[in-house]
Design a protein around this motif. Structure first.
Motif, PDB file in Angstrom:
ATOM      1  N   ILE A 111      -1.758 -16.512  60.728  1.00 22.29           N
ATOM      2  CA  ILE A 111      -2.997 -15.897  60.234  1.00 22.29           C
ATOM      3  C   ILE A 111      -4.186 -16.417  61.035  1.00 22.29           C
ATOM      4  CG2 ILE A 111      -4.583 -15.624  58.282  1.00 22.29           C
ATOM      5  CD1 ILE A 111      -2.311 -16.055  56.349  1.00 22.29           C
ATOM      6  N   GLY A 158     -13.027 -16.443  66.028  1.00 21.18           N
ATOM      7  CA  GLY A 158     -11.585 -16.181  66.077  1.00 21.18           C
ATOM      8  C   GLY A 158     -10.963 -16.840  67.298  1.00 21.18           C
ATOM      9  N   ARG A 159     -11.626 -16.701  68.443  1.00 22.46           N
ATOM     10  CA  ARG A 159     -11.104 -17.327  69.676  1.00 22.46           C
ATOM     11  C   ARG A 159     -11.105 -18.854  69.538  1.00 22.46           C
ATOM     12  NH1 ARG A 159     -13.093 -14.117  74.225  1.00 22.46           N
ATOM     13  NH2 ARG A 159     -15.109 -14.793  73.479  1.00 22.46           N
ATOM     14  N   ASN A 188      -3.642  -3.507  65.591  1.00 25.64           N
ATOM     15  CA  ASN A 188      -4.734  -4.469  65.411  1.00 25.64           C
ATOM     16  C   ASN A 188      -5.382  -4.776  66.767  1.00 25.64           C
ATOM     17  OD1 ASN A 188      -6.519  -6.505  64.719  1.00 25.64           O
ATOM     18  ND2 ASN A 188      -5.094  -7.483  63.292  1.00 25.64           N
ATOM     19  N   PRO A 201      -8.550  -5.500  67.622  1.00 24.96           N
ATOM     20  CA  PRO A 201      -9.366  -6.718  67.745  1.00 24.96           C
ATOM     21  C   PRO A 201      -8.517  -7.954  68.050  1.00 24.96           C
ATOM     22  CG  PRO A 201     -10.169  -5.395  65.934  1.00 24.96           C
ATOM     23  CD  PRO A 201      -8.893  -4.742  66.413  1.00 24.96           C
ATOM     24  N   LYS A 209      -6.975  -7.837  71.582  1.00 24.73           N
ATOM     25  CA  LYS A 209      -7.979  -8.150  72.617  1.00 24.73           C
ATOM     26  C   LYS A 209      -8.325  -9.632  72.596  1.00 24.73           C
ATOM     27  CE  LYS A 209     -10.087  -3.641  73.150  1.00 24.73           C
ATOM     28  NZ  LYS A 209     -11.203  -2.763  72.823  1.00 24.73           N
TER      29      LYS A 209
HETATM   30  C1  LIG Z   1      -9.328 -10.416  64.489  1.00 24.54           C
HETATM   31  C2  LIG Z   1     -10.413 -11.412  64.075  1.00 24.54           C
HETATM   32  C3  LIG Z   1      -9.758 -12.744  63.690  1.00 24.54           C
HETATM   33  C4  LIG Z   1     -11.350 -11.629  65.279  1.00 24.54           C
HETATM   34  O1  LIG Z   1     -12.263 -12.648  64.946  1.00 24.54           O
HETATM   35  P1  LIG Z   1     -13.696 -12.740  65.674  1.00 24.54           P
HETATM   36  O2  LIG Z   1     -14.274 -14.067  65.344  1.00 24.54           O
HETATM   37  O3  LIG Z   1     -14.506 -11.546  65.349  1.00 24.54           O
HETATM   38  O4  LIG Z   1     -13.270 -12.673  67.225  1.00 24.54           O
HETATM   39  P2  LIG Z   1     -14.075 -13.274  68.468  1.00 24.54           P
HETATM   40  O5  LIG Z   1     -15.540 -13.104  68.242  1.00 24.54           O
HETATM   41  O6  LIG Z   1     -13.575 -14.633  68.769  1.00 24.54           O
HETATM   42  O7  LIG Z   1     -13.624 -12.259  69.605  1.00 24.54           O
HETATM   43  C5  LIG Z   1     -12.949 -12.691  70.787  1.00 24.54           C
HETATM   44  C6  LIG Z   1     -12.601 -11.466  71.589  1.00 24.54           C
HETATM   45  O8  LIG Z   1     -11.667 -10.652  70.871  1.00 24.54           O
HETATM   46  C7  LIG Z   1     -11.989  -9.265  71.049  1.00 24.54           C
HETATM   47  N1  LIG Z   1     -12.441  -8.678  69.776  1.00 24.54           N
HETATM   48  C8  LIG Z   1     -12.653  -9.316  68.604  1.00 24.54           C
HETATM   49  N2  LIG Z   1     -13.014  -8.433  67.648  1.00 24.54           N
HETATM   50  C9  LIG Z   1     -13.024  -7.220  68.225  1.00 24.54           C
HETATM   51  C10 LIG Z   1     -13.293  -5.916  67.741  1.00 24.54           C
HETATM   52  N3  LIG Z   1     -13.630  -5.676  66.468  1.00 24.54           N
HETATM   53  N4  LIG Z   1     -13.183  -4.888  68.620  1.00 24.54           N
HETATM   54  C11 LIG Z   1     -12.844  -5.092  69.897  1.00 24.54           C
HETATM   55  N5  LIG Z   1     -12.559  -6.315  70.433  1.00 24.54           N
HETATM   56  C12 LIG Z   1     -12.654  -7.361  69.584  1.00 24.54           C
HETATM   57  C13 LIG Z   1     -13.101  -9.227  72.092  1.00 24.54           C
HETATM   58  O9  LIG Z   1     -12.469  -9.195  73.370  1.00 24.54           O
HETATM   59  C14 LIG Z   1     -13.780 -10.562  71.864  1.00 24.54           C
HETATM   60  O10 LIG Z   1     -14.497 -11.023  72.982  1.00 24.54           O
HETATM   61  P3  LIG Z   1     -16.013 -10.532  73.238  1.00 24.54           P
HETATM   62  O11 LIG Z   1     -16.740 -10.628  71.934  1.00 24.54           O
HETATM   63  O12 LIG Z   1     -16.497 -11.478  74.286  1.00 24.54           O
HETATM   64  O13 LIG Z   1     -15.903  -9.112  73.699  1.00 24.54           O
HETATM   65  C15 LIG Z   1     -11.282 -10.854  62.899  1.00 24.54           C
HETATM   66  O14 LIG Z   1     -11.702  -9.541  63.223  1.00 24.54           O
HETATM   67  C16 LIG Z   1     -10.556 -10.821  61.571  1.00 24.54           C
HETATM   68  O15 LIG Z   1     -10.581 -11.805  60.814  1.00 24.54           O
HETATM   69  N6  LIG Z   1      -9.904  -9.679  61.252  1.00 24.54           N
HETATM   70  C17 LIG Z   1      -9.203  -9.502  59.988  1.00 24.54           C
HETATM   71  C18 LIG Z   1      -7.918 -10.326  59.925  1.00 24.54           C
HETATM   72  C19 LIG Z   1      -6.981 -10.057  61.093  1.00 24.54           C
HETATM   73  O16 LIG Z   1      -6.687  -8.918  61.431  1.00 24.54           O
HETATM   74  N7  LIG Z   1      -6.467 -11.173  61.704  1.00 24.54           N
HETATM   75  C20 LIG Z   1      -5.559 -11.083  62.836  1.00 24.54           C
HETATM   76  C21 LIG Z   1      -4.124 -10.973  62.439  1.00 24.54           C
HETATM   77  S1  LIG Z   1      -3.518 -12.404  61.564  1.00 24.54           S
END
Ligand SMILES: CC(C)(COP(=O)(O)OP(=O)(O)OC[C@H]1O[C@@H](n2cnc3c(N)ncnc32)[C@H](O)[C@@H]1OP(=O)(O)O)[C@@H](O)C(=O)NCCC(=O)NCCS
Length: 135
Positions: free
Chosen positions: A64, A77-78, A101, A103, A106
């Motif tokens: 997760i 997230g990163r 998924n 996001p 990526k």
């Molecule tokens: C997926 C998730 C963890 C990303 O967290 P975040 O903190 O927004 O991500 P980051 O800001 O670290 O993004 C890092 C890179 O990921 C990619 N990214 C993240 N969210 C994105 C989005 N909504 N659309 C496109 N690219 C995305 C981009 O490449 C981004 O880099 P950039 O901002 O320099 O372009 C968040 O959207 C989330 O909690 N989603 C719901 C739960 C989920 O699906 N978790 C993953 C499966 S367990």
């Protein structure tokens, strides 16, 4: 980009974490097992990651990553993925995500995660699950 702090989860983090958690299960059980990391911004909990110690064919699985909606797209997230990867106890570390998924896919690409395959007939939805090696 805002700098977050990544640290092991404390049981007192639970109310904050629960306020944005969108995954099934009781995170307090994960906390007891020591499998959660949290991300904080100015000491507020804004995200968490779970590493299940032997859930992927006996190897650790980052199962997760969840960031509070109001704190997304700030690199948290990163930071969580990198925090899990840098933990010194893991010889290897795997993760996976549903094909739709984008996001997460990526995010993993931006962390140089190595795509190692996929599996169908695993998710109840029938959706493909893509597998990655992080370490
Ligand atoms: C997926 C998730 C963890 C990303 O967290 P975040 O903190 O927004 O991500 P980051 O800001 O670290 O993004 C890092 C890179 O990921 C990619 N990214 C993240 N969210 C994105 C989005 N909504 N659309 C496109 N690219 C995305 C981009 O490449 C981004 O880099 P950039 O901002 O320099 O372009 C968040 O959207 C989330 O909690 N989603 C719901 C739960 C989920 O699906 N978790 C993953 C499966 S367990």
């Amino acid at each position: 980009m805002t700098a977050s702090t990544i640290r092991p989860c404390d049981i007192s983090d639970y109310p904050a974490l629960k306020s944005f958690d969108e995954f099934m299960g009781d995170r307090r059980i994960d906390m007891q097992q020591g499998s959660l990391l949290v991300a904080t911004l100015e000491s507020a909990v804004v995200g968490y990651a779970k590493v299940a110690h032997s859930e992927f064919m006996g190897w650790p699985l980052l199962s997760i990553v969840c960031v509070a909606p109001s704190s997304r797209r700030q690199g948290i997230g990163r930071d969580l993925v990198e925090g899990a990867r840098l933990a010194t106890q893991w010889l290897r570390l795997y993760t996976s995500t549903e094909a739709s998924n984008m996001p997460m896919r990526k995010l993993l690409k931006s962390c140089d995660a190595k795509e190692i395959g996929f599996t169908d007939d695993l998710n109840m939805s029938g959706e493909r699950e893509i597998l990655f090696r992080l370490k």
